[in-house]
Design a protein around this motif. Structure first.
Motif, mmCIF file in Angstrom:
data_model
loop_
_atom_site.group_PDB
_atom_site.id
_atom_site.type_symbol
_atom_site.label_atom_id
_atom_site.label_comp_id
_atom_site.label_asym_id
_atom_site.label_seq_id
_atom_site.Cartn_x
_atom_site.Cartn_y
_atom_site.Cartn_z
ATOM 1 N N GLY A 245 0.787 -1.224 0.000
ATOM 2 C CA GLY A 245 0.000 0.000 0.000
ATOM 3 C C GLY A 245 0.823 1.280 0.000
ATOM 4 N N TYR A 246 2.153 1.159 -0.043
ATOM 5 C CA TYR A 246 3.024 2.322 0.031
ATOM 6 C C TYR A 246 3.920 2.424 -1.188
ATOM 7 C CZ TYR A 246 1.734 2.440 4.958
ATOM 8 O OH TYR A 246 1.038 2.502 6.122
ATOM 9 N N ASP A 247 4.265 3.662 -1.558
ATOM 10 C CA ASP A 247 5.216 3.870 -2.657
ATOM 11 C C ASP A 247 6.526 4.407 -2.078
ATOM 12 O OD1 ASP A 247 4.955 6.591 -2.120
ATOM 13 O OD2 ASP A 247 3.530 6.915 -3.727
ATOM 14 N N ASN A 248 7.445 4.825 -2.933
ATOM 15 C CA ASN A 248 8.748 5.301 -2.460
ATOM 16 C C ASN A 248 8.885 6.819 -2.486
ATOM 17 O OD1 ASN A 248 9.884 2.798 -1.816
ATOM 18 N ND2 ASN A 248 10.328 2.400 -3.964
ATOM 19 N N LYS A 249 7.799 7.537 -2.571
ATOM 20 C CA LYS A 249 7.867 8.997 -2.587
ATOM 21 C C LYS A 249 8.308 9.533 -1.233
ATOM 22 C CE LYS A 249 4.181 9.644 -5.936
ATOM 23 N NZ LYS A 249 2.808 10.115 -6.112
ATOM 24 N N LYS B 101 -0.270 4.802 -1.374
ATOM 25 C CA LYS B 101 -0.540 4.825 -2.810
ATOM 26 C C LYS B 101 -1.920 5.384 -3.128
ATOM 27 C CE LYS B 101 2.459 1.078 -4.285
ATOM 28 N NZ LYS B 101 2.523 -0.296 -4.843
ATOM 29 N N THR B 102 -2.812 5.354 -2.157
ATOM 30 C CA THR B 102 -4.167 5.852 -2.373
ATOM 31 C C THR B 102 -4.223 7.373 -2.421
ATOM 32 O OG1 THR B 102 -4.624 5.940 -0.003
ATOM 33 C CG2 THR B 102 -5.161 3.874 -1.155
#
Length: 128
Positions: free
Chosen positions: A30-34, A103-104
């Motif tokens: 559910g997470y990105d690397n931003k 990511k949402t």
């Protein structure tokens, strides 16, 4: 023999039911690397296991307030870096850097560093 099979079956089902949440706990899907940095006012500092949570209100250029939630490590890890249950107080102004953003698009991330107006900083030395 029949009771042994029933008992074994119930034991296996019970162990599986208890262990499934353990596998799900640390998923990163559910997470990105931003990386995001925001400045706001602390509304809550939850010193809880298995993770701590810093919540703050952040105003944008138009004055619209967004409630951010920054997840951090367990208290038992943070105390090794001088971070305590009293490190943040409601009303504190703080600039935080987060990675692993939701990511949402929800205002949720993993806390990396917090900087106070006087320049003092709280981190675990792991900024990316």
């Amino acid at each position: 023999m029949r009771n042994t099979i029933k008992t074994s079956f119930l034991l296996i089902v019970g162990l599986l039911a208890v262990s499934v949440p353990l596998f799900a706990h640390h998923g990163n899907a559910g997470y990105d690397n931003k990386t995001v940095t925001v400045k706001g006012t602390v509304t809550s500092w939850a010193w809880t296991n298995p993770h701590t949570f810093l919540k703050l209100d952040v105003k944008d250029d138009k004055g619209v307030v967004t409630h951010w939630i920054a997840e951090w490590n367990a208290p038992s890890t943070l105390v090794n870096f001088g971070i305590t249950a009293k490190s943040f107080k409601v009303g504190d102004e703080v600039t935080i850097t987060m990675t692993g953003m939701a990511k949402t698009g929800a205002p949720v991330g993993r806390l990396v560093k917090a900087v106070f107006p006087d320049g003092s900083e709280l981190s675990m030395g792991s900024e990316r």
